[in-house]
Design an enzyme around this catalytic site. Structure first.
Site, PDB file in Angstrom:
ATOM      1  N   TYR A 113      12.301   2.483  -0.979  1.00 47.34           N
ATOM      2  CA  TYR A 113      11.534   1.367  -0.959  1.00 47.34           C
ATOM      3  C   TYR A 113      10.119   1.440  -1.679  1.00 47.34           C
ATOM      4  CZ  TYR A 113       8.347  -2.351   0.510  1.00 47.34           C
ATOM      5  OH  TYR A 113       7.249  -3.151   0.457  1.00 47.34           O
ATOM      6  N   ASP A 144       1.045  -1.260  -0.216  1.00 47.01           N
ATOM      7  CA  ASP A 144       0.085  -0.074   0.041  1.00 47.01           C
ATOM      8  C   ASP A 144       0.777   1.409  -0.189  1.00 47.01           C
ATOM      9  OD1 ASP A 144       1.219  -0.146   2.655  1.00 47.01           O
ATOM     10  OD2 ASP A 144      -1.020   0.068   3.568  1.00 47.01           O
ATOM     11  N   GLU A 145       2.119   1.173   0.321  1.00 46.83           N
ATOM     12  CA  GLU A 145       3.133   2.375   0.575  1.00 46.83           C
ATOM     13  C   GLU A 145       3.209   3.097  -0.686  1.00 46.83           C
ATOM     14  OE1 GLU A 145       6.579   2.072   2.678  1.00 46.83           O
ATOM     15  OE2 GLU A 145       5.533   0.848   4.376  1.00 46.83           O
ATOM     16  N   ASN A 177       1.195   4.023  15.866  1.00 44.05           N
ATOM     17  CA  ASN A 177       2.314   3.266  16.467  1.00 44.05           C
ATOM     18  C   ASN A 177       2.120   3.224  18.193  1.00 44.05           C
ATOM     19  OD1 ASN A 177       2.860   2.611  13.936  1.00 44.05           O
ATOM     20  ND2 ASN A 177       4.516   4.326  14.055  1.00 44.05           N
ATOM     21  N   LYS A 232       9.050  -0.376  -5.420  1.00 45.40           N
ATOM     22  CA  LYS A 232       7.844  -0.953  -5.617  1.00 45.40           C
ATOM     23  C   LYS A 232       6.702  -0.630  -6.491  1.00 45.40           C
ATOM     24  CE  LYS A 232       6.980  -4.597  -3.482  1.00 45.40           C
ATOM     25  NZ  LYS A 232       7.241  -5.833  -3.793  1.00 45.40           N
TER      26      LYS A 232
HETATM   27  P1  NAD Z   1      11.296 -10.320   3.679  1.00 39.04           P
HETATM   28  O1  NAD Z   1      12.035  -9.185   3.628  1.00 39.04           O
HETATM   29  O2  NAD Z   1      10.595 -10.833   4.970  1.00 39.04           O
HETATM   30  O3  NAD Z   1      11.552 -11.495   2.647  1.00 39.04           O
HETATM   31  C1  NAD Z   1      11.794 -11.259   1.412  1.00 39.04           C
HETATM   32  C2  NAD Z   1      12.513 -12.397   0.821  1.00 39.04           C
HETATM   33  O4  NAD Z   1      13.028 -12.234  -0.329  1.00 39.04           O
HETATM   34  C3  NAD Z   1      13.656 -12.950   1.620  1.00 39.04           C
HETATM   35  O5  NAD Z   1      13.571 -14.562   1.921  1.00 39.04           O
HETATM   36  C4  NAD Z   1      14.883 -12.900   0.867  1.00 39.04           C
HETATM   37  O6  NAD Z   1      15.763 -13.653   0.761  1.00 39.04           O
HETATM   38  C5  NAD Z   1      14.183 -12.901  -0.714  1.00 39.04           C
HETATM   39  N1  NAD Z   1      15.233 -12.131  -1.581  1.00 39.04           N
HETATM   40  C6  NAD Z   1      15.437 -10.765  -1.496  1.00 39.04           C
HETATM   41  N2  NAD Z   1      15.983 -10.397  -2.524  1.00 39.04           N
HETATM   42  C7  NAD Z   1      16.228 -11.474  -3.440  1.00 39.04           C
HETATM   43  C8  NAD Z   1      16.811 -11.690  -4.586  1.00 39.04           C
HETATM   44  N3  NAD Z   1      17.463 -10.740  -5.333  1.00 39.04           N
HETATM   45  N4  NAD Z   1      16.422 -12.845  -5.101  1.00 39.04           N
HETATM   46  C9  NAD Z   1      15.634 -13.707  -4.542  1.00 39.04           C
HETATM   47  N5  NAD Z   1      15.148 -13.701  -3.347  1.00 39.04           N
HETATM   48  C10 NAD Z   1      15.355 -12.513  -2.733  1.00 39.04           C
HETATM   49  O7  NAD Z   1       9.880  -9.546   3.208  1.00 39.04           O
HETATM   50  P2  NAD Z   1       8.260  -9.673   3.420  1.00 39.04           P
HETATM   51  O8  NAD Z   1       7.990  -8.930   4.324  1.00 39.04           O
HETATM   52  O9  NAD Z   1       8.050 -11.183   3.647  1.00 39.04           O
HETATM   53  O10 NAD Z   1       7.699  -9.046   2.192  1.00 39.04           O
HETATM   54  C11 NAD Z   1       7.424  -9.782   0.863  1.00 39.04           C
HETATM   55  C12 NAD Z   1       6.660  -9.223  -0.329  1.00 39.04           C
HETATM   56  O11 NAD Z   1       5.430  -8.677   0.197  1.00 39.04           O
HETATM   57  C13 NAD Z   1       7.663  -8.116  -0.573  1.00 39.04           C
HETATM   58  O12 NAD Z   1       7.627  -7.980  -2.233  1.00 39.04           O
HETATM   59  C14 NAD Z   1       6.985  -6.748  -0.107  1.00 39.04           C
HETATM   60  O13 NAD Z   1       7.258  -5.531  -0.844  1.00 39.04           O
HETATM   61  C15 NAD Z   1       5.649  -7.101   0.045  1.00 39.04           C
HETATM   62  N6  NAD Z   1       4.795  -6.523   1.123  1.00 39.04           N
HETATM   63  C16 NAD Z   1       5.204  -6.686   2.518  1.00 39.04           C
HETATM   64  C17 NAD Z   1       4.265  -6.243   3.367  1.00 39.04           C
HETATM   65  C18 NAD Z   1       4.788  -6.318   4.764  1.00 39.04           C
HETATM   66  O14 NAD Z   1       4.166  -5.854   6.013  1.00 39.04           O
HETATM   67  N7  NAD Z   1       5.765  -6.979   5.224  1.00 39.04           N
HETATM   68  C19 NAD Z   1       3.188  -5.535   3.251  1.00 39.04           C
HETATM   69  C20 NAD Z   1       2.620  -5.524   1.857  1.00 39.04           C
HETATM   70  C21 NAD Z   1       3.444  -5.991   0.779  1.00 39.04           C
HETATM   71  O1  DAU Z   2       2.653  -0.903   4.391  1.00 40.65           O
HETATM   72  C1  DAU Z   2       3.070  -2.255   3.966  1.00 40.65           C
HETATM   73  C2  DAU Z   2       4.619  -2.129   4.509  1.00 40.65           C
HETATM   74  O2  DAU Z   2       4.568  -2.013   5.936  1.00 40.65           O
HETATM   75  C3  DAU Z   2       5.446  -3.060   3.704  1.00 40.65           C
HETATM   76  O3  DAU Z   2       5.577  -2.767   2.351  1.00 40.65           O
HETATM   77  C4  DAU Z   2       6.860  -3.061   4.193  1.00 40.65           C
HETATM   78  O4  DAU Z   2       7.716  -4.062   3.296  1.00 40.65           O
HETATM   79  C5  DAU Z   2       7.003  -3.467   5.591  1.00 40.65           C
HETATM   80  O5  DAU Z   2       8.136  -3.298   6.068  1.00 40.65           O
HETATM   81  C6  DAU Z   2       6.028  -2.167   6.469  1.00 40.65           C
HETATM   82  O6  DAU Z   2       6.629  -1.045   6.345  1.00 40.65           O
HETATM   83  P1  DAU Z   2       6.432  -0.048   7.752  1.00 40.65           P
HETATM   84  O7  DAU Z   2       7.613   1.170   7.297  1.00 40.65           O
HETATM   85  O8  DAU Z   2       5.113   0.467   7.897  1.00 40.65           O
HETATM   86  O9  DAU Z   2       6.900  -1.227   8.594  1.00 40.65           O
HETATM   87  P2  DAU Z   2       7.659  -1.004   9.978  1.00 40.65           P
HETATM   88  O10 DAU Z   2       7.702  -2.123  11.033  1.00 40.65           O
HETATM   89  O11 DAU Z   2       9.380  -0.462   9.664  1.00 40.65           O
HETATM   90  O12 DAU Z   2       7.356   0.295  10.682  1.00 40.65           O
HETATM   91  C7  DAU Z   2       5.875   0.362  11.298  1.00 40.65           C
HETATM   92  C8  DAU Z   2       5.614   1.752  11.826  1.00 40.65           C
HETATM   93  O13 DAU Z   2       6.621   1.865  12.939  1.00 40.65           O
HETATM   94  C9  DAU Z   2       6.125   2.802  10.990  1.00 40.65           C
HETATM   95  O14 DAU Z   2       5.416   3.801  11.146  1.00 40.65           O
HETATM   96  C10 DAU Z   2       7.743   3.392  11.665  1.00 40.65           C
HETATM   97  C11 DAU Z   2       7.609   2.808  13.070  1.00 40.65           C
HETATM   98  N1  DAU Z   2       8.764   2.397  13.656  1.00 40.65           N
HETATM   99  C12 DAU Z   2       9.292   1.379  13.163  1.00 40.65           C
HETATM  100  C13 DAU Z   2      10.400   0.899  13.744  1.00 40.65           C
HETATM  101  C14 DAU Z   2      11.186  -0.365  13.074  1.00 40.65           C
HETATM  102  C15 DAU Z   2       8.991   2.830  14.768  1.00 40.65           C
HETATM  103  O15 DAU Z   2       8.320   3.680  15.596  1.00 40.65           O
HETATM  104  N2  DAU Z   2       9.971   2.400  15.659  1.00 40.65           N
HETATM  105  C16 DAU Z   2      10.939   1.183  14.969  1.00 40.65           C
HETATM  106  O16 DAU Z   2      11.858   0.885  15.570  1.00 40.65           O
END
Ligand code: NAD
Ligand code: DAU
Length: 351
Positions: free
Chosen positions: A157, A133-134, A256, A161
């Protein structure tokens, strides 16, 4: 129908839940987990299912054209579910180039490989790109992101995306590649790398370390249980319409600081500490550069057209998550100190 599906990033947080769901729910599919195993990739996440006959792991980098072509030639996938990415916003601020390489270039390498493999027959094929959603930018006090909200990414980031999303759609329009995109809000749950807010805070509270809150803690995120995201991916992969986009969210907004107050309460209870103990660890620190104020998703298209709904209330999901981290201390310790030494950057976990 029997199918071969390549899931990229399957060793990561969300990817491992998607792999588990597909391997167990679709025993007639062959699931190939393609992952480079960066600092965020951890095959321990899949140790409960990695002996199943329809699961295979391939270590490969999505930016490596020859390696990806070889994997596609060998497995001839019918579907790609693309999750591999650099995912942490703070890391993208300190090192944008890795995000450009993996998230943009890597996506194009996969699109080209799929196009080459499917050029004579695209029937029944599907390239499903998982996004965030970012890409929509930051909301004020009101409003929700819909599938037609204009893109306005603001971190390296989210810009990487957004770029990948545009390229996936360009391959649909230009080459008729059968693509689908979904954009999801913040996930939480088991196997989340402890650089992200929730697992970082659980780890720090457990170890009596400060809980770093950026700025005033007033930023809002819409939290979704990771298994519900995996369920949505299953539904969209099978029922989503080619060329379409689906937003996925929990309808579950928290500042948060409110989220951390709730987490502190749960942690006091689980660790048998007097009420109020964990809250004392809250420490306000310098804000993230360009910190987006609020994200909130309208997922009504996915709910009404494809029939998905989130299954867990947040309090229940957060408690389950805390239980998982407390019961899986070995996983946490391995991530924090063990085989990750080469890639692991201390500042993201302990602060
Ligand atoms: P993550 O960082 O936990 O995992 C990423 C994975 O991708 C890892 O296993 C890593 O080894 C692999 N990877 C990284 N670079 C690579 C490369 N060059 N080739 C092959 N593999 C590679 O990420 P996540 O939080 O599980 O997110 C997964 C997907 O979902 C991402 O595309 C992210 O943008 C999207 N997403 C994440 C969130 C969230 O809240 N975490 C929300 C919405 C969308
Ligand atoms: O919205 C979806 C995204 O959510 C995904 O696309 C990203 O991959 C995922 O990492 C996540 O991004 P955020 O930046 O929202 O997640 P994060 O856990 O890093 O931070 C959540 C919120 O908390 C954000 O407002 C920043 C704040 N934060 C984060 C950290 C790590 C803190 O206040 N303290 C912290 O130490």
């Amino acid at each position: 129908m029997s199918k071969t599906i390549i899931i990229t990033g399957g060793a990561g947080f969300i990817g491992s839940h998607v792999v588990r769901l597909f391997v167990t729910k679709h025993p007639d599919y062959k699931i190939v987990n393609l992952d480079k195993l960066t600092y965020a990739g951890n095959l321990e996440n899949l140790k409960d299912i990695d002996k199943l006959p329809n699961y295979e792991f391939v270590k490969a980098d999505i930016t490596d054209v020859d390696a990806i072509r070889a994997v596609f030639t060998k497995y001839k996938p019918d579907g790609i579910i693309h999750l591999a990415a650099e995912s942490h916003v703070d890391r993208s601020i300190t090192n944008p180039m890795e995000f450009i390489q993996t998230n943009i270039v890597g996506t194009v390498v996969l699109l080209n490989a799929a196009r080459e493999l499917w050029k004579d027959n695209m029937e029944g094929k599907r390239f499903y790109h998982i996004s965030t959603d970012e890409v929509y930018g930051s909301l004020g006090e009101t409003g929700l992101f819909t599938e037609t909200t204009s893109y306005d990414p603001r971190s390296p980031y989210s810009s990487s995306k957004a770029s990948a999303d545009h390229l996936v759609r360009a391959y649909f329009h230009t080459y008729k590649l059968p693509t689908v995109v979904s954009n999801c809000s913040n996930n939480y749950g088991a196997n989340h790398f402890p650089e992200k807010l929730i697992p970082l805070s659980i780890n720090n509270i457990k170890n009596n370390k400060p809980i770093p809150i950026y700025g005033k803690g007033e930023n809002v995120r819409d939290w979704l249980y990771v298994v519900d995201h995996a369920r949505a991916i299953d539904v969209i992969f099978h029922k989503g319409i080619i060329g379409e986009t689906y937003n996925i969210g929990g309808n579950n907004e928290w500042t948060n600081i409110d989220l951390i107050h709730l987490l502190c309460k749960i942690m006091d209870k689980k660790l048998n500490r007097p009420a109020g103990t964990s809250e004392k660890l809250i420490t306000y620190v310098k804000d993230r550069a360009g910190h987006d104020l609020r994200y909130a998703i309208d997922s009504s298209k996915l709910q009404s057209e494809l029939g998905w709904t989130p299954s867990l209330q947040f309090e229940e999901g957060l408690e389950k998550t805390v239980d998982w981290y407390l019961a899986n201390d070995e996983w946490l310790q391995n991530v924090v100190s063990g085989g990750y030494e080469k890639y692991y950057q201390k500042q993201y976990v302990q602060r």
